[in-house]
Design a protein around this motif. Sequence first.
Motif, PDB file in Angstrom:
ATOM      1  N   UNK A 177       5.338   5.224 -17.543  1.00 39.70           N
ATOM      2  CA  UNK A 177       5.908   5.252 -18.456  1.00 39.70           C
ATOM      3  C   UNK A 177       6.891   7.498 -17.901  1.00 39.70           C
ATOM      4  N   UNK A 188       4.175   8.396 -27.840  1.00 38.60           N
ATOM      5  CA  UNK A 188       4.400   7.273 -27.158  1.00 38.60           C
ATOM      6  C   UNK A 188       2.581   6.851 -27.151  1.00 38.60           C
ATOM      7  N   UNK A 191       1.241   5.161 -29.592  1.00 41.13           N
ATOM      8  CA  UNK A 191       1.464   3.923 -29.932  1.00 41.13           C
ATOM      9  C   UNK A 191       0.761   3.700 -29.503  1.00 41.13           C
ATOM     10  N   UNK A 192       0.110   4.064 -28.454  1.00 35.26           N
ATOM     11  CA  UNK A 192      -0.384   2.810 -27.294  1.00 35.26           C
ATOM     12  C   UNK A 192       0.796   2.277 -26.917  1.00 35.26           C
ATOM     13  N   UNK A 193       1.708   2.729 -26.398  1.00 37.12           N
ATOM     14  CA  UNK A 193       2.637   2.489 -24.935  1.00 37.12           C
ATOM     15  C   UNK A 193       1.930   2.710 -23.803  1.00 37.12           C
TER      16      UNK A 193
ATOM     17  N   UNK B  75      12.515   2.195 -31.140  1.00 36.31           N
ATOM     18  CA  UNK B  75      11.100   1.971 -30.322  1.00 36.31           C
ATOM     19  C   UNK B  75      10.212   3.448 -30.826  1.00 36.31           C
ATOM     20  N   UNK B  76      10.323   4.612 -31.800  1.00 36.47           N
ATOM     21  CA  UNK B  76       8.988   5.100 -31.827  1.00 36.47           C
ATOM     22  C   UNK B  76       9.208   4.983 -33.550  1.00 36.47           C
ATOM     23  N   UNK B  79       7.724   1.284 -34.783  1.00 35.79           N
ATOM     24  CA  UNK B  79       5.958   0.490 -34.572  1.00 35.79           C
ATOM     25  C   UNK B  79       4.746   0.868 -35.859  1.00 35.79           C
ATOM     26  N   UNK B  84       5.744  -3.336 -32.769  1.00 37.87           N
ATOM     27  CA  UNK B  84       6.425  -2.234 -31.828  1.00 37.87           C
ATOM     28  C   UNK B  84       6.957  -3.435 -30.409  1.00 37.87           C
ATOM     29  N   UNK B  87       9.453  -1.761 -24.537  1.00 38.32           N
ATOM     30  CA  UNK B  87      10.367  -1.033 -23.413  1.00 38.32           C
ATOM     31  C   UNK B  87      11.860  -2.187 -22.966  1.00 38.32           C
ATOM     32  N   UNK B 167      12.878   5.930 -21.672  1.00 36.10           N
ATOM     33  CA  UNK B 167      11.948   6.019 -20.733  1.00 36.10           C
ATOM     34  C   UNK B 167      12.210   4.455 -19.872  1.00 36.10           C
ATOM     35  N   UNK B 173      18.399   6.167 -16.184  1.00 34.20           N
ATOM     36  CA  UNK B 173      16.565   6.815 -15.591  1.00 34.20           C
ATOM     37  C   UNK B 173      16.823   7.261 -14.179  1.00 34.20           C
TER      38      UNK B 173
END
Lengths: 282, 220
Positions: A177, A188, A191-193, B75-76, B79, B84, B87, B167, B173
């Motif tokens: 990631x 991240x 947050x456990x990503x 995304x941030x 959660x 949550x 992606x 990401x 990307x």
Amino acid sequence: MTHLHATRLGALSTLATAALMTAISGAQAQSLPPLPDSIKSAGLLKAGVRCDQPPYGYKDETGKFAGVETDMAIQIATWAFGSADKIELTCVTAENRIPQLNGKKVDLLIATLGVTPERARVVDFSKPYRWGGSDMLVAKDSPIKKLDDVAGKTVIMLKGSTQAKWFEDTMPKVESLRLNTASDALQSLKQGRGDAYTHDAATLIVIAAKDPSLRLVGESFAVSDAAVGVRKNEAAWLAYVDAALDRMKAEGLYAKWVDKWVPADIRPFYTDAFTKPKPTAR
Amino acid sequence: MEFDLAYLANQWPALMRGLWLTIQVSALSIVMSVTVGLCGAAIRVLQVPVVDKIVVGYVEFIRNTPLLAQLFFIFYGLPGLGLKLSLFWSGVLSLTLWAGAYQIENIRGGLETVGKGLREAAFSLGLSPWRFFRLIAAPMAVRVGLPSMLNTSISLLKNSSYLQAIGLAELTFVAIDRISMDFRTVEMFAAICVIYLALVLTLSFFASRLEYRLNTPFRT
């Protein structure tokens, strides 16, 4: 009146100390090769250092340059021009440091610059003065105990980092990631990503020391040397820098500076990085 | 530095994987945002109590805040509130919410052209408000609103490049990630611009076909 006297006395004693220091450094400077004219004519040392990489190069609460690499630059200025004030420090970033050097904004880089073949094509490197490795940060209760444990897991890393390249070349099966900043990566992870966050060990140690919910895996990999960068074809200047680095080592200055800038609980890693040989690692 | 075609050829499979993800995220978000648009516009036009005020608030909120801030919040931020999303779904949700607000306005604009008389005629024929919307108002509104709906969909497709910030390995990307390792800036950005251009032109082509078909009754 008393106040004025005290000030005058203070100034006098500073002057005396300075004179003494110059005499001493003048005597020791004989161990260094002559300063090339191109540098001497500037009258001061123009050095590029980091300003966001504690404990190597950063700015303290008052906005002053601080850190081990900053002290190295100041030391070279002191030896070259006889005064710690004869220096112009410039804050450089990972992206702009080499352009700043080659654009003659600075005459050397002591800026967490890792030695890589790509960079060696555009700048000259001094002898390495320390090494830097990579590590991984995981949640405290994570089953990941060593590097191989991340096989088949998701690892958070920064785009373009040494670690991104290393994982791609060495462990391509690891899911990655890739984010833009260290704070995104840390967020991240928390947050456990991802199962782990990989970066320079020097950076992660500082985070781990502050955050009890996280733990370092502690297996070094992708270890590389950091060196001073100077422009190509400036052999005399490079020789001077190399001699200065030798002298710092001989006089035990690195350990002194690490003691000055690094809190005691995380100090051994940094002391080793400057004073012990590079560990063998993948 | 010369333009290195061999390098691009090497990176082509990675770019295609990025393109595929861009298409997936965008297609899903376009479909979902049009659905949001239809529902929202219906609520506004039929003046459903309370809910229509919520729709107004939603549209204003989305149109007056940056997409990147919305994306980071989803995304941030979410959660922290107990939601949550992966992606992929964080990306789809943010693009859907963003484009949905604009689609509501696009379709509502189309609905404005459906005259009051038509509405009264429908009601006096005994059509329920919902059937009036579904059978008469929506088809007419979509026909009028189609150019601006296409506009929003094109913006959505281009804005999917924001998702690189969290990401998601979409087209932009892939380019930025490779550039940060190989420093082949010109090749990579040129390549993705051409790919985006091709993608948008394709989308426009299909939209103009759809427009043509919807206009069938009006052609002589």
